[in-house]
Design an enzyme around this catalytic site. Structure first.
Site, PDB file in Angstrom:
ATOM      1  N   PHE B 242      16.381  39.041   1.358  1.00 38.42           N
ATOM      2  CA  PHE B 242      17.427  39.204   2.451  1.00 38.42           C
ATOM      3  C   PHE B 242      18.175  37.974   2.811  1.00 38.42           C
ATOM      4  O   PHE B 242      18.793  37.671   3.836  1.00 38.42           O
ATOM      5  CB  PHE B 242      16.848  39.693   3.875  1.00 38.42           C
ATOM      6  CG  PHE B 242      15.978  40.600   3.775  1.00 38.42           C
ATOM      7  CD1 PHE B 242      16.238  42.058   3.190  1.00 38.42           C
ATOM      8  CD2 PHE B 242      14.605  40.541   3.865  1.00 38.42           C
ATOM      9  CE1 PHE B 242      15.417  43.164   2.822  1.00 38.42           C
ATOM     10  CE2 PHE B 242      13.718  41.645   3.737  1.00 38.42           C
ATOM     11  CZ  PHE B 242      14.080  42.753   3.212  1.00 38.42           C
ATOM     12  N   ILE B 468      15.050  41.849  -5.968  1.00 37.47           N
ATOM     13  CA  ILE B 468      14.393  41.404  -4.677  1.00 37.47           C
ATOM     14  C   ILE B 468      13.966  42.778  -3.857  1.00 37.47           C
ATOM     15  O   ILE B 468      14.065  42.650  -2.526  1.00 37.47           O
ATOM     16  CB  ILE B 468      15.435  40.736  -3.805  1.00 37.47           C
ATOM     17  CG1 ILE B 468      16.887  41.083  -3.999  1.00 37.47           C
ATOM     18  CG2 ILE B 468      15.572  39.169  -4.652  1.00 37.47           C
ATOM     19  CD1 ILE B 468      17.762  40.333  -3.172  1.00 37.47           C
ATOM     20  N   GLY B 469      14.070  43.636  -4.488  1.00 30.89           N
ATOM     21  CA  GLY B 469      13.484  45.009  -3.773  1.00 30.89           C
ATOM     22  C   GLY B 469      14.535  46.106  -3.920  1.00 30.89           C
ATOM     23  O   GLY B 469      14.521  47.246  -3.537  1.00 30.89           O
ATOM     24  N   ARG B 648      32.170  51.975  -8.528  1.00 27.15           N
ATOM     25  CA  ARG B 648      31.231  53.042  -9.088  1.00 27.15           C
ATOM     26  C   ARG B 648      29.766  52.529  -8.640  1.00 27.15           C
ATOM     27  O   ARG B 648      29.224  51.268  -8.520  1.00 27.15           O
ATOM     28  CB  ARG B 648      31.596  52.773 -10.713  1.00 27.15           C
ATOM     29  CG  ARG B 648      32.827  53.405 -11.057  1.00 27.15           C
ATOM     30  CD  ARG B 648      33.282  53.178 -12.140  1.00 27.15           C
ATOM     31  NE  ARG B 648      32.253  53.891 -13.025  1.00 27.15           N
ATOM     32  CZ  ARG B 648      32.035  53.571 -14.261  1.00 27.15           C
ATOM     33  NH1 ARG B 648      32.482  52.432 -14.784  1.00 27.15           N
ATOM     34  NH2 ARG B 648      31.312  54.234 -15.008  1.00 27.15           N
ATOM     35  N   ILE B 649      28.881  53.224  -8.590  1.00 26.62           N
ATOM     36  CA  ILE B 649      27.732  53.428  -8.262  1.00 26.62           C
ATOM     37  C   ILE B 649      26.717  53.450  -9.455  1.00 26.62           C
ATOM     38  O   ILE B 649      26.733  54.474 -10.110  1.00 26.62           O
ATOM     39  CB  ILE B 649      27.315  54.410  -7.052  1.00 26.62           C
ATOM     40  CG1 ILE B 649      28.211  54.305  -5.588  1.00 26.62           C
ATOM     41  CG2 ILE B 649      25.667  54.153  -6.651  1.00 26.62           C
ATOM     42  CD1 ILE B 649      28.079  52.752  -5.109  1.00 26.62           C
ATOM     43  N   THR B 654      18.687  54.279  -5.583  1.00 25.46           N
ATOM     44  CA  THR B 654      18.566  53.022  -4.753  1.00 25.46           C
ATOM     45  C   THR B 654      19.898  52.337  -4.059  1.00 25.46           C
ATOM     46  O   THR B 654      19.669  51.873  -3.169  1.00 25.46           O
ATOM     47  CB  THR B 654      18.233  52.041  -6.056  1.00 25.46           C
ATOM     48  OG1 THR B 654      19.203  51.952  -7.088  1.00 25.46           O
ATOM     49  CG2 THR B 654      17.059  52.325  -6.579  1.00 25.46           C
ATOM     50  N   GLN B 658      19.701  51.202  -0.277  1.00 29.19           N
ATOM     51  CA  GLN B 658      20.329  49.868   0.071  1.00 29.19           C
ATOM     52  C   GLN B 658      20.953  50.300   1.351  1.00 29.19           C
ATOM     53  O   GLN B 658      20.865  49.359   2.372  1.00 29.19           O
ATOM     54  CB  GLN B 658      21.195  49.377  -1.048  1.00 29.19           C
ATOM     55  CG  GLN B 658      20.307  48.502  -2.120  1.00 29.19           C
ATOM     56  CD  GLN B 658      19.695  47.462  -1.401  1.00 29.19           C
ATOM     57  OE1 GLN B 658      20.269  46.491  -0.831  1.00 29.19           O
ATOM     58  NE2 GLN B 658      18.169  47.418  -1.671  1.00 29.19           N
ATOM     59  N   GLY B 722      29.890  45.433  -5.028  1.00 31.64           N
ATOM     60  CA  GLY B 722      28.415  45.230  -4.244  1.00 31.64           C
ATOM     61  C   GLY B 722      28.324  46.300  -3.302  1.00 31.64           C
ATOM     62  O   GLY B 722      28.997  46.446  -2.364  1.00 31.64           O
ATOM     63  N   GLU B 725      25.082  44.557   1.091  1.00 28.66           N
ATOM     64  CA  GLU B 725      25.035  44.096   2.348  1.00 28.66           C
ATOM     65  C   GLU B 725      25.944  44.944   3.530  1.00 28.66           C
ATOM     66  O   GLU B 725      25.841  44.998   4.476  1.00 28.66           O
ATOM     67  CB  GLU B 725      25.560  42.749   2.272  1.00 28.66           C
ATOM     68  CG  GLU B 725      24.445  41.769   1.785  1.00 28.66           C
ATOM     69  CD  GLU B 725      24.871  40.692   1.433  1.00 28.66           C
ATOM     70  OE1 GLU B 725      25.004  39.461   2.139  1.00 28.66           O
ATOM     71  OE2 GLU B 725      25.458  40.145   0.171  1.00 28.66           O
TER      72      GLU B 725
END
Ligand SMILES: Cc1cc2nc3c(=O)[nH]c(=O)nc-3n(C[C@H](O)[C@H](O)[C@H](O)COP(=O)(O)OP(=O)(O)OC[C@H]3O[C@@H](n4cnc5c(N)ncnc54)[C@H](O)[C@@H]3O)c2cc1C
Ligand code: SF4
Lengths: 341, 758
Positions: B242, B468-469, B648-649, B654, B658, B722, B725
């Site tokens: 994080f 990082i997960g 685009r995903i 996952t 997020q 992205g 976040e």
């Protein structure tokens, strides 16, 4: 954590023999020998270097003998080594002593409740951060005479009832407030095998000038169980716990209430415990008196709450707590009155 | 990757839900987190940390500690201070020192390292150390005596002055004006901060959870004065980061020094409370936010001034006003940031470092303005929506903010909201509905990857990237499978090791875009080699075709006319072993030196708000329902809906996690999280996860995520923005707005607690 020896007692005689103290004076929490039950509080404090016993006596072997949950017409008997989860889930406790079941069920997490014993639970020590972190120099409870860092520090979670000018730590547990409210007794054995029974309300002490002495137990004394007297109020009872998050959180405020109501809603008898913001497990005889003989409504509940918090003393971050405590008690009383039993 | 003609195949895993390729290893305990990696005969370290926030160390009493059997060494400034230099921070310049001198800059500063044969011995010895300090009165926070305030200079981050906001605010028809605050927050990843160091023949291996293995490598080499080539960092799995594992911190070099001194590998697992002071955290912020608007809701001025707390030497600050200045069409904008120095440890990145604290005041103020004007909060955002960046006139590469609001509102049932505060209830609970915008810049960095392909159709991707997960291993497998026409199970992925081709910092929501482009580039070159060989060979079904038209899919190389050759044959033509390509991807707008920068351990990142062609952001809309008990005022959140348009995903499974994780964190940040600081001693008080609260399951009820399909050809070639976040951004404001709706109280200081509503 410092090195210590670990001994295991399989029966009572052995436990008392192993637990016998060379010096039975002083506070039991500071004694070099500590009984080990679930370990969920003691081992934490040892890892934090707050408690430094040299010997631990594992008493979990006594659970066969002192793990009972037994109800009869006169009351409820609970063994010192009964697990929090077992008592919380016991159908008779849930039905007839709901406030006890609630207080246990709303405490800690399922994992902790599975490990923790009733005696260990009532003897858990404050979560005051200045107490639990030895890098703080001033803590009268940890180092008598060193001062109190919390008094003007971060103290939102600490107490407003029963505090002294030496210590404002709160007693953090839930179950003990319900025991206090119901007028329970606690049975204690001393090293010589002598038994004494004392009102649960007298097990813990107010901080006064000696906040490092938390209970009236002597070093080496062993709690074997609790006796909760039956009464027409134990069914109409509940424990209300107010906290920042929904679960796995200590109480900011709490109320343990048990009511015996007449058909017209008149309070024949009330049993009231307060938690979260108290220096020790707390029964409010004042609030009980304010209700007795009154119809339970918003006004009488508010008067009882006024009485319960009349002596509150606030510090830098606790100014809101008497008001939250009063509202908690009012809500608990009104909700208990609405219960169908 | 349906839109790339070279790989247009129905069978591609790109964009389809794909379980984590490392999931089984993780849940069966076979995934090795850095402190799990076996090293021979390790010694164990326990950190000594300061119990004061400011002053000097006069003397250590080490006798009792040294006498504990099994203690090997105790590093202090007196015994080892000259053996390492402080690390270079990712951001903000200089930072505090540790063992280099007797100086104490902050509470919990590393002042020594005890090394012993076991963890328990090291800990016991550490408890027996006595430190004598020369104390000085510390400054804890904003407004503390001795705290030093300065105006941020333009540099790493920008401020904006468009038109004349002050003049407009003075004369506008309608204004809102408020002061806001966000508290110190700590990441508390479940995996603690660990470091294991071992030397062999002058070469150092470091096992440490990291979001940037090349960065850590370069940093530690610099701290120890050795060649980066002699340092290897291994971080195959990270148990939550994080932002907290993004930059090098002082501990790593000291553990390396300790290992050199005792001539054994040394292992450190710092305690939970040490994690509050030996790494970075989210700084405390204050804001003054002013809006001016016409009666029909058009913004005419925005003024956002921020204050951020940092350590004495550091200028760490975030780019929050770069986002708030761009959210809405507005002719007059003024932003300003002030840095306040106190006796605290140096802060750093924490999920959406700029946008979480800075969008809070803006989105609360928008709600307040909506209430003032009697306009629905969503409509107010629609009135002020824009496709043009108000700070520089560029267009957004794509911006579907209002689609997010509309889809989210529908799912959430926004139309059932009675706008009058305090008007909705359910039994004894007041009900409040709130919303807020979310935005996060779309970033991408230069990165390299190596891909090899065997004739049996098995590919291996090597990239020093970081999972990082988030599911990055799986993203890499999906990308390679997509590009090479394989299934994800046919791809082996190696990451988290600085002996692999360098990847940039896994931060700023850049990593998916960064690594997919690097992997695609390497795979593309592989494909080209195979295709060229297939078309130039004298025999074979594809001889003479145009290599650029050949498609790799489902294990075959296929021409537009249907002629095809099995991949096995096409690869075998070149080699019986494995074909291998190393490729570097430098995104548009970055200089050709970007790779050199990366090799040196600095992240070469193109930021969505700094581009000169378009402004690139992802957008979203957050909806929250709160319940506030009418008497005792507990605040609970039965429902959250987040709708996001983020390009685009790659992997919706996952991605969903997020977004959801971000939203849940937003709930915690709004209602629970706060690192309490003792104002007199400038020391953290609730430095444990029993009292530093994050939501538990019972706090998290219904959380719905809506992913709005979005095609963006300008953000980057693959159209990937992205998503790591944006999920947290705006949740704090949506909750504050919902609390206002429930109770009529505007709470502008986080976290919002029971006592604020009594
Ligand atoms: C994260 C966390 C959250 C928690 N939340 C709550 C909460 O919300 N509400 C709540 O009430 N509690 C809470 N707890 C406290 C928990 O309930 C106690 O830790 C637990 O009940 C202690 O019981 P134990 O058997 O593990 O005690 P131990 O740790 O074994 O013992 C505690 C003390 O009691 C002494 N002792 C134990 N048994 C006897 C005996 N028979 N005779 C004499 N002395 C004895 C021990 O010597 C020791 O000094 C929480 C704990 C944690 C760690
Ligand atoms: S309140 Fe009590 S326990 Fe806390 S610091 Fe003061 S003396 Fe110690």
């Amino acid at each position: 954590m410092r090195p210590f020896s670990l001994e295991t007692a399989d029966d009572l005689a052995e436990a008392l023999r192993l637990g016998a103290q060379e010096n039975a004076a002083g506070a039991h929490v500071r004694a070099p020998m500590q009984y080990l039950a679930g370990g969920t509080n003691l081992l934490d404090l040892m890892k934090l270097d707050v408690m430094r016993p040299e010997r631990l006596v594992n008493i979990n072997g006594l659970q066969r003998q002192y793990g009972m949950i037994e109800a009869d017409g006169a009351g409820l008997t609970l063994g010192a080594l009964a697990r929090m989860s077992a008592v919380a889930d016991d159908p008779v406790v849930r039905r007839d002593y709901r406030v006890l079941s609630d207080a246990l069920r709303l405490a800690a997490s399922q994992q902790l409740r599975n490990m923790a014993s009733l005696a260990g639970n009532v003897l858990q020590r404050t979560r005051c951060n200045y107490f639990r972190d030895t890098s703080w120099g001033a803590c009268n409870k940890r180092e008598p005479g060193s001062g109190c860092a919390a008094m003007e520090g971060v103290n939102r979670r600490l107490a407003v009832l029963g505090v002294s000018d030496r210590c404002i730590a709160n007693y953090p547990g839930d179950f003990a407030n319900a025991l206090a409210a119901l007028g329970a007794e606690v049975t204690v054995l001393d090293g010589a095998g002598g038994t004494r029974t004392l009102p649960f309300e007298e097990l813990h002490r107010l901080p006064g000038d000696t906040p490092h002495i938390e209970t009236n137990l002597k070093p080496g004394e062993l709690i074997t169980g609790f006796r909760v007297p039956a009464g027409p109020w134990t069914r109409r009872s509940l424990y209300l716990k107010i906290r920042d998050r929904e679960s796995f959180d200590f109480a900011l405020t709490s109320a343990a209430v048990a009511l015996d109501l007449g058909d017209d809603g008149t309070v024949r008898e009330a049993r009231i415990g307060i938690g979260g913001l108290v220096a020790k497990p707390w029964r409010s005889h004042e609030a009980e008196a304010a209700l007795r003989g009154r119809r339970l409504d918003e006004a009488s509940a508010a008067e009882a709450a006024e009485a319960a918090f009349a002596d509150a003393v606030v510090h830098s971050e606790t100014a809101f707590k008497p008001e939250l405590g009063r509202r908690t008690l009012v809500r608990a009383l009104l909700e208990a009155a609405r219960l169908t039993i | 990757m349906a839109e790339d003609p070279k790989t247009a195949t129905a069978g591609s895993p790109f964009g389809k839900p794909q379980v984590r390729i490392d999931g089984r290893a993780k849940v069966t305990g076979r995934a090795l987190y850095p402190s799990d990696e076996p090293v021979g005969n390790p010694a164990y370290a326990f950190l000594l940390t300061s119990a004061i926030a400011r002053g000097r160390i006069r003397r250590f009493d080490l006798g009792e500690a040294r006498a504990v059997e099994g203690v090997l060494d105790i590093l202090t400034h007196e015994t080892a201070g000259g053996e390492a230099k402080p690390p270079e921070m990712q951001s903000g310049g200089k930072t505090t020192t540790t063992l280099e001198s007797d100086r104490v800059w902050h509470d919990g500063q590393i002042i020594g390292v005890v090394v012993a044969n076991s963890y328990e011995i090291a800990r016991e010895a550490a408890f027996r150390v006595r430190v004598h300090y020369e104390k000085e009165a510390p400054s804890a926070s904003f407004g503390s005596p001795g705290a030093e305030e300065e105006v941020r200079e333009p540099g790493e981050h920008k401020d904006y002055r468009v038109g004349n906001a002050d003049a407009e605010l003075a004369s506008a028809e309608v204004t809102v004006d408020g002061w806001y605050g966000t508290p110190t927050q700590h990441h508390n990843p479940i995996e603690l901060f660990t470091t294991t160091c071992a030397w062999e023949n002058g070469k150092l291996t470091i096992w440490e959870p990291s979001q940037f293995v090349y960065g850590l490598r370069g940093n530690v080499a610099g701290q120890l004065g050795i060649d980066p080539e002699d340092v290897r960092v291994v971080s195959r799995f990270v148990g939550g980061a994080f932002g907290s594992k993004g930059g090098a911190t002082a501990r790593t070099a000291w553990i390396a020094v300790a290992a050199r001194r005792v001539n054994r590998p040394v292992k450190l697992v710092a305690t939970r409370d040490q994690g509050f002071t030996i790494v970075t955290y989210r700084a405390e912020t204050r804001h003054h936010l002013q809006l001016a608007a016409t009666r029909d809701g058009r913004l005419t001025a925005l003024r956002h001034e921020g204050w951020e707390l940092t350590s004495r030497p550091s200028d760490y600050n975030v780019s929050g006003t770069e986002t708030t200045a761009r959210m809405y069409a507005c002719p007059n904008i003024l932003t300003k940031v002030n840095i306040v120095h106190a006796d605290r440890n140096t802060p750093g990145f924490m999920r959406a470092p700029p946008d979480t604290p800075y969008m809070f005041p803006l989105e609360c103020a928008m709600d307040e303005l909506a209430a003032r004007l009697g306009i629905d909060p969503i409509e107010l955002r629609r009135i002020n929506d824009t496709q043009t960046d108000p700070t520089n006139g560029q267009t957004f590469s794509s911006r579907h903010l209002m689609d997010c609001f509309d889809r989210g509102a529908e799912r959430f049932g926004w139309s059932r909201r009675d706008p009058r505060p305090g008007s909705m209830s359910n039994g004894d609970w007041l009900v409040g509905l709130g919303c807020a915008s979310a935005a996060y810049p779309s970033n991408i960095a230069a990165t390299a990857a190596r891909v090899s392909l065997r004739p049996d159709g098995h590919a291996r991707v090597q990239i020093a990237a970081h999972d990082i997960g988030t599911g990055a291993y799986t993203v890499v497998a999906i990308m390679a499978a997509d590009q090479l026409g394989l299934a994800p199970e046919q791809v082996t992925v190696e990451m988290g090791d600085s002996s692999l081709p360098p990847a940039s910092l896994a931060a700023g929501s850049s990593h998916t875009a960064t690594i997919t482009h690097a992997v695609a580039k390497a795979c593309g070159e592989l494909r080209d080699r195979i295709a060229r060989a297939a078309t130039t060979s004298n025999n074979g079904p594809l001889a003479g075709r145009d290599p650029a038209t050949l498609v790799l899919s489902a294990g075959r190389l296929t021409a537009p006319d249907g002629a095809a050759e099995p991949l096995v044959d096409a690869v075998k033509r070149l080699t019986p072993g494995a074909l291998e390509v190393y490729a570097e991807n430098i995104p548009k707008g970055l200089s050709p030196e970007a790779m050199e920068t990366l090799y040196k351990g600095k992240p070469p990142m193109s930021r969505g708000q700094n581009r000169e062609d378009v402004t690139a952001y992802a957008f979203g809309a957050q909806f929250v329902e709160v319940r506030v008990h009418s008497r005792t005022r507990e605040i609970r959140v039965p429902r959250m809906v987040g709708a996001f348009a983020s390009g685009r995903i790659v992997n919706p499974l996952t991605a969903h996690s997020q977004y959801m994780g971000g939203m849940i964190w937003g709930l915690g940040a709004a209602l629970l999280e706060k690192t309490e600081i003792d104002p007199r001693h400038a020391r953290y008080v609730n430095d444990n996860i029993s009292e530093y609260h994050i939501p538990v399951n019972a706090d998290v009820r219904r959380v719905e995520v809506i992913m709005i399909p979005e095609t963006d050809r300008d953000v980057n070639p693959l159209g990937v923005k992205g998503i790591g976040e944006i999920g947290i951004v705006g949740v704090n404001a949506a909750i504050a707005n919902a609390v206002f709706h429930a109770t009529g109280k505007r709470i502008r200081q986080l976290p919002i607690r029971i006592e604020d509503l009594l």
